[in-house]
Design a protein around this motif. Structure first.
Motif, short mmCIF file in Angstrom:
data_model
loop_
_atom_site.label_atom_id
_atom_site.label_comp_id
_atom_site.label_asym_id
_atom_site.label_seq_id
_atom_site.Cartn_x
_atom_site.Cartn_y
_atom_site.Cartn_z
N ILE A 142 0.83 -1.20 0.00
CA ILE A 142 0.00 0.00 0.00
C ILE A 142 0.86 1.25 0.00
O ILE A 142 0.66 2.18 -0.79
N ASN A 143 1.87 1.29 0.89
CA ASN A 143 2.75 2.45 0.93
C ASN A 143 3.52 2.61 -0.38
O ASN A 143 3.72 3.72 -0.87
N SER A 144 3.95 1.49 -0.97
CA SER A 144 4.67 1.57 -2.24
C SER A 144 3.80 2.19 -3.33
O SER A 144 4.26 3.02 -4.11
N GLN A 145 2.54 1.79 -3.36
CA GLN A 145 1.64 2.33 -4.38
C GLN A 145 1.41 3.82 -4.20
O GLN A 145 1.40 4.58 -5.16
N ILE A 146 1.26 4.23 -2.94
CA ILE A 146 1.05 5.66 -2.67
C ILE A 146 2.28 6.45 -3.08
O ILE A 146 2.18 7.51 -3.71
N ILE A 147 3.45 5.95 -2.72
CA ILE A 147 4.70 6.66 -3.04
C ILE A 147 4.90 6.74 -4.55
O ILE A 147 5.27 7.78 -5.10
N MET A 148 4.63 5.63 -5.25
CA MET A 148 4.77 5.64 -6.72
C MET A 148 3.76 6.57 -7.36
O MET A 148 4.07 7.26 -8.34
N TYR A 149 2.55 6.59 -6.81
CA TYR A 149 1.51 7.49 -7.32
C TYR A 149 1.98 8.94 -7.21
O TYR A 149 1.88 9.72 -8.16
N LEU A 150 2.51 9.27 -6.05
CA LEU A 150 2.99 10.64 -5.84
C LEU A 150 4.22 10.94 -6.69
O LEU A 150 4.33 12.00 -7.31
N LEU A 151 5.15 9.98 -6.73
CA LEU A 151 6.40 10.21 -7.44
C LEU A 151 6.14 10.48 -8.92
O LEU A 151 6.75 11.38 -9.52
N SER A 152 5.23 9.70 -9.52
CA SER A 152 4.96 9.88 -10.95
C SER A 152 4.41 11.27 -11.25
O SER A 152 4.63 11.81 -12.34
N ARG A 153 3.73 11.86 -10.28
CA ARG A 153 3.14 13.17 -10.51
C ARG A 153 4.08 14.33 -10.16
O ARG A 153 4.09 15.34 -10.86
N LEU A 169 4.62 18.18 -0.87
CA LEU A 169 4.00 19.21 -0.03
C LEU A 169 4.67 20.56 -0.25
O LEU A 169 4.02 21.60 -0.21
N TRP A 170 5.98 20.57 -0.49
CA TRP A 170 6.68 21.83 -0.79
C TRP A 170 6.18 22.39 -2.12
O TRP A 170 5.91 23.58 -2.24
N LEU A 171 6.06 21.50 -3.13
CA LEU A 171 5.54 21.95 -4.42
C LEU A 171 4.11 22.49 -4.27
O LEU A 171 3.77 23.52 -4.84
N PHE A 172 3.29 21.79 -3.50
CA PHE A 172 1.90 22.23 -3.34
C PHE A 172 1.83 23.57 -2.63
O PHE A 172 1.04 24.43 -3.01
N LEU A 176 7.19 14.26 -10.53
CA LEU A 176 8.22 14.33 -11.56
C LEU A 176 7.84 15.34 -12.63
O LEU A 176 8.72 16.03 -13.17
N PHE A 177 6.54 15.43 -12.92
CA PHE A 177 6.10 16.44 -13.87
C PHE A 177 6.39 17.84 -13.32
O PHE A 177 6.84 18.73 -14.03
N GLN A 181 -0.01 18.25 -11.25
CA GLN A 181 -1.18 17.85 -12.03
C GLN A 181 -2.47 18.31 -11.35
O GLN A 181 -2.55 18.31 -10.12
N PRO A 182 -3.49 18.68 -12.13
CA PRO A 182 -4.76 19.16 -11.54
C PRO A 182 -5.39 18.18 -10.55
O PRO A 182 -5.91 18.59 -9.52
N SER A 183 -5.33 16.88 -10.87
CA SER A 183 -5.93 15.90 -9.96
C SER A 183 -5.22 15.87 -8.62
O SER A 183 -5.85 15.74 -7.55
N LEU A 184 -3.89 16.01 -8.64
CA LEU A 184 -3.14 16.03 -7.39
C LEU A 184 -3.37 17.33 -6.64
O LEU A 184 -3.48 17.33 -5.40
N GLN A 185 -3.48 18.43 -7.37
CA GLN A 185 -3.81 19.70 -6.71
C GLN A 185 -5.14 19.60 -5.97
O GLN A 185 -5.26 20.07 -4.84
#
Length: 213
Positions: A123-134, A169-172, A136-137, A180-184
């Protein structure tokens, strides 16, 4: 019976009055952040776990339902703990230094990421990968300004967890337009909407009031 109803109404009035006190705003924002983290974690994990479990996992119906419940609980709990930790540390740093600076957000999120998401599990890996992929943009857009990630000699996952949460969180907080809009939208729900409430209804039950009051 009437006395009980009146006492309940008096309690609600007292709680709503407490929620309006500016001196308690930082502490209450931490609590609402915990609430938003738990609710948001359950909302996004339950449908995903339901689909993935019934599509790809074998076992009895009871085992599948138990797996869905465990995944949903773990995601909801971790996100609630993280938002609580992040917003609590952010408030503490601002209180100690007398103002909020960008490094506060990064440090608070790093500590929260290490403590809450440092365990290398699915679960943690998926969350981290989800965040990392976004992020990176977002980092690609900031590449002219910042960069550098060394190759660690030990298991990098706890460090990656800390850096991913710290960076997003720093980027936000300071470069929201790069995400990305969905992450925002997700971050706004967790960290900005938990700063706003009017009474007990949109502090604990709903995120935002739907009436015109």
């Amino acid at each position: 019976m009437a006395g009980g109803v009146e006492r309940f109404r008096a309690l609600l009035r007292a709680l709503n009055a407490l929620l309006q006190q500016r001196r308690y705003h930082a502490a209450l924002a931490v609590l609402k952040g915990f609430r938003n983290g738990a609710v948001y974690g359950a909302k996004i994990r339950a449908p995903h776990a339901l689909v993935m479990t019934f599509l790809f996992k074998s076992g009895s119906l009871r085992e599948k339902l138990k797996s869905i419940a465990q995944a949903t609980y773990a995601h909801s709990r971790n996100l609630a703990y993280f938002v609580f930790t992040y917003k609590g540390l952010l408030a503490a740093q601002s209180q100690l230094q007398g103002k909020k600076i960008p490094f506060h957000s990064f440090l608070a999120a790093c500590i929260g990421g290490w403590l809450v998401f440092g365990d290398n599990n699915p679960i943690n890996s998926q969350i981290i990968m989800y965040l990392l992929s976004r992020i990176l943009f977002g980092l690609a857009r900031l590449a002219v300004q910042k960069g550098y990630i060394p190759q660690p000699k030990q298991d990098p996952f706890p460090l990656v967890a800390a850096l991913v949460w710290g960076t997003v969180l720093w980027l936000f907080e300071y470069h929201k337009e790069t995400l990305q809009p969905s992450l925002q939208s997700s971050m706004t729900y967790l960290y900005e909407d938990s700063e706003v409430w009017h009474d007990l209804s949109d502090f604990l039950i709903y995120n935002k009031r739907t009436d015109s009051k």
